[in-house]
Design an enzyme around this catalytic site. Sequence first.
Site, PDB file in Angstrom:
ATOM      1  N   HIS A 298      26.628  39.257  48.428  1.00 24.78           N
ATOM      2  CA  HIS A 298      25.230  38.872  48.159  1.00 24.78           C
ATOM      3  C   HIS A 298      24.480  38.456  49.426  1.00 24.78           C
ATOM      4  O   HIS A 298      23.257  38.349  49.401  1.00 24.78           O
ATOM      5  CB  HIS A 298      25.165  37.716  47.158  1.00 24.78           C
ATOM      6  CG  HIS A 298      25.635  38.080  45.786  1.00 24.78           C
ATOM      7  ND1 HIS A 298      25.117  39.145  45.087  1.00 24.78           N
ATOM      8  CD2 HIS A 298      26.597  37.535  44.988  1.00 24.78           C
ATOM      9  CE1 HIS A 298      25.724  39.237  43.910  1.00 24.78           C
ATOM     10  NE2 HIS A 298      26.636  38.281  43.834  1.00 24.78           N
TER      11      HIS A 298
ATOM     12  N   ASP B 258      32.542  44.805  42.058  1.00 23.65           N
ATOM     13  CA  ASP B 258      32.344  43.474  41.482  1.00 23.65           C
ATOM     14  C   ASP B 258      31.367  43.642  40.305  1.00 23.65           C
ATOM     15  O   ASP B 258      30.605  44.604  40.263  1.00 23.65           O
ATOM     16  CB  ASP B 258      31.737  42.555  42.553  1.00 23.65           C
ATOM     17  CG  ASP B 258      31.549  41.128  42.075  1.00 23.65           C
ATOM     18  OD1 ASP B 258      32.437  40.305  42.341  1.00 23.65           O
ATOM     19  OD2 ASP B 258      30.512  40.842  41.424  1.00 23.65           O
TER      20      ASP B 258
ATOM     21  N   HIS C 253      28.731  42.082  39.793  1.00 18.98           N
ATOM     22  CA  HIS C 253      27.352  41.869  40.232  1.00 18.98           C
ATOM     23  C   HIS C 253      26.942  42.857  41.319  1.00 18.98           C
ATOM     24  O   HIS C 253      27.773  43.289  42.110  1.00 18.98           O
ATOM     25  CB  HIS C 253      27.186  40.434  40.757  1.00 18.98           C
ATOM     26  CG  HIS C 253      27.599  39.403  39.758  1.00 18.98           C
ATOM     27  ND1 HIS C 253      28.866  38.852  39.751  1.00 18.98           N
ATOM     28  CD2 HIS C 253      26.930  38.863  38.705  1.00 18.98           C
ATOM     29  CE1 HIS C 253      28.960  37.990  38.738  1.00 18.98           C
ATOM     30  NE2 HIS C 253      27.804  37.988  38.087  1.00 18.98           N
TER      31      HIS C 253
ATOM     32  N   ASP D 105      35.374  39.747  38.151  1.00 23.85           N
ATOM     33  CA  ASP D 105      34.461  39.206  37.146  1.00 23.85           C
ATOM     34  C   ASP D 105      33.999  40.291  36.176  1.00 23.85           C
ATOM     35  O   ASP D 105      33.176  40.030  35.288  1.00 23.85           O
ATOM     36  CB  ASP D 105      33.269  38.469  37.790  1.00 23.85           C
ATOM     37  CG  ASP D 105      32.724  39.162  39.019  1.00 23.85           C
ATOM     38  OD1 ASP D 105      33.045  40.346  39.233  1.00 23.85           O
ATOM     39  OD2 ASP D 105      31.954  38.516  39.763  1.00 23.85           O
TER      40      ASP D 105
HETATM   41  C1  OKS Z   1      24.914  30.424  38.677  1.00 19.45           C
HETATM   42  C2  OKS Z   1      25.894  31.496  38.990  1.00 19.45           C
HETATM   43  C3  OKS Z   1      25.226  32.599  39.681  1.00 19.45           C
HETATM   44  C4  OKS Z   1      26.058  33.847  39.601  1.00 19.45           C
HETATM   45  C5  OKS Z   1      26.687  34.154  40.904  1.00 19.45           C
HETATM   46  C6  OKS Z   1      27.464  35.421  40.850  1.00 19.45           C
HETATM   47  C7  OKS Z   1      28.509  35.410  41.904  1.00 19.45           C
HETATM   48  C8  OKS Z   1      29.346  36.616  41.930  1.00 19.45           C
HETATM   49  N1  OKS Z   1      24.986  29.342  39.559  1.00 19.45           N
HETATM   50  N2  OKS Z   1      28.921  37.658  42.650  1.00 19.45           N
HETATM   51  O1  OKS Z   1      29.614  38.764  42.785  1.00 19.45           O
HETATM   52  O2  OKS Z   1      30.400  36.724  41.377  1.00 19.45           O
HETATM   53 ZN    ZN Z   2      30.487  38.907  41.019  1.00 23.56          ZN
END
Ligand code: OKS
Ligand code: ZN
Length: 365
Positions: free
Chosen positions: A181, A218, A220, A305
Amino acid sequence: MLVILWDPDCLLHETVELLGSKLIPALESPARLDAILKALHITEHGFRVVQPSAIDNEARISRVLKSTSDTHNYNYLQHLQTVYEEWLSAGLIEKDGNVLPECFYLPTSTGKPMRPPKDVFARAGYFAFDMSSGIMSNSYRAIVASANLAHEGTDMLTGFGTKGGTDVDTVFALCRPPGHHCDGRRAGGYCYINNAALAVSTWRASNPKARVGILDIDFHHGNGTQEIFYSDSQVLYVSIHGADEFPYYTGAEDEKGTGDGEGMNINLPLKVGSPFEEYMLKLEYGLDRVHEFTPEFLVVSLGFDTFHADPLGHFQIHTEDYETIATRTRQKLKDIPSLILLEGGYVIEHLGANVLSFLKGWKSV
Ligand code: OKS
Ligand code: ZN
């Protein structure tokens, strides 16, 4: 041969996050790494599990700064290093506190360029895009250790396939904090340095014109990785992720790259709740695109995830499915030196088994 790389300093970072309007211990926690290590140590698997070469922290910092210099903003990296102490001296936090941003950069019609605010409290929001990227006393040490794993993992793969070169064809780097990210000047979604981008820079240091494939599986969308390589003609970014999920503003199919990089960004969003069969259709399509590109180096941003029970992901993927995912990936992209980087995955009780399942598939090919 497959090598697993980890660093005990990656356990030092332990933050809080805002989730559903509540401040809670971050789901991205040291327990994740502990669970993976435990699974790797109690199972007969025949992988080499190693730590990086011992260099002191200062040398490790300068190595990471050097290998992020073309993808990450220098002032941002300085901020990561100093902001905790600055907040502490300013009385904004106690020793056990977290730097958490509160007000973020606001694009306006004034035409004024983005500038870091003078105020150290406000500055946290200039270098982040959400409140899931807190910084505590040991964060910078862990961030650098994590990035260093991407660096060393790439180094270990350099020379694979050449005469007298290494027989290591895959390195699985147990990076934490994760990276996909972070866009080079903003932390967010538990990420502070884009480990995938650092790996590409490291590879390019010895192979300047190399074609590199990045497969992001992933749950996301890796907005940071997409952003960093959006106009790059030599880096193909392919991502399968939950449609309209975090980070919300990126990941659509029509984001295809720009300029020389047109067509080099492939987003494959999948509806939340989709069954594994639909996931596999996207994966096969993505793997074919990477294969066609004939990359000389492959980076896999691997998140667990996508697991059915994950609190932050919503696909119907079970433990045994990771074996299938890894088998098909390896079958279609065989013989490419591959760096697998750990991204997300938050069901601690199943994380070890999921990692082992993936490795079993990878090794089977
Ligand atoms: C809220 C959680 C935000 C989601 C973050 C996702 C992180 C992740 N505080 N990215 O690949 O796994
Ligand atoms: Zn993720």
